[in-house]
Design an enzyme around this catalytic site. Sequence first.
Site, PDB file in Angstrom:
ATOM      1  CB  SER A 279      -0.936  -0.028   1.221  1.00  0.00           C
ATOM      2  OG  SER A 279      -1.779   1.080   1.264  1.00  0.00           O
TER       3      SER A 279
ATOM      4  CE1 TYR B 171      -0.176   4.662  -5.921  1.00  0.00           C
ATOM      5  CE2 TYR B 171      -0.134   6.090  -3.996  1.00  0.00           C
ATOM      6  CZ  TYR B 171       0.330   4.978  -4.685  1.00  0.00           C
ATOM      7  OH  TYR B 171       1.291   4.173  -4.104  1.00  0.00           O
TER       8      TYR B 171
ATOM      9  CE  LYS C  99      -0.820   1.844  -3.710  1.00  0.00           C
ATOM     10  NZ  LYS C  99      -0.361   0.468  -4.027  1.00  0.00           N
TER      11      LYS C  99
END
Length: 273
Positions: free
Chosen positions: A135, A149, A153
Amino acid sequence: MKSKVILITGASRGLGRIWAEAFLKRGDKVVATARNIDSLNDLVATYGEAVLPVKLNVNDRDQCFDVIKQADQYFGGIDVLINNAGYGLFGAIEETTEQEARDQIETNVFGLLWMTQAIIPVMRRQHHGHIIQISSVLGIAATPVLGIYNASKWAMEGLSESLAAEVKRFGINVSIVEPNAFGTDWSGGSAVKTEPIAFYDDIKEALNGYFKPGMTGNPGTTAPAILKLVDSEKPPLRLLLGKHALSRVQQVYADRLAVWDSWKEISVAAHGH
């Protein structure tokens, strides 16, 4: 210590490549996946049959299952899966096209999901295994201009926390590794950047300071931490990497708790009884 079989996605460069070499150097066996396996030729030349290079696009679910099957048959089991494949999408939310957003989630979330689903039956059969999801500190503490993004995650974090509870009874451990910025190609050539809108130039400039030398960690020094994580009998659900990660997370959680606490009367009243 008995050698392990480690499958690493995105092993052609960056952290995945560094970790693959570290495992091989100490005598482990590695299944190294990449979209272009020519980038792995030097590993094969050095380590021979201890490394199995496999072409893989994690966006292809069938291919993910085929790779797990091939690796399982070749080495007779898989002890550790490191879901490392992924990339960064840089750009403000308003700038992001539908295709850019879909591609980011497809790789960072669905690619990880397919590999995770494929490995579980193997590890359940073995009665042991360790799934390591790569992660980011941005999976806990979001930053501007990396919104999609960040979202990928955060999705990975929720998925993996649920997974850990589901598969623990099979002898399978799950760990989420959360690095701060490191000096890899992640923010360089491997990144995708949106078409800019001038309104966001100032906030992008501020973010650039986060990736300046001195702020980013040395990728090569992450290997001992990953080796220790893999060797741990009771690995943690979450592991931060880098000297800036913990202080950032501590501040983010302190701020969240303070805001929640300041609104607690409203929150409780909303319950109704």
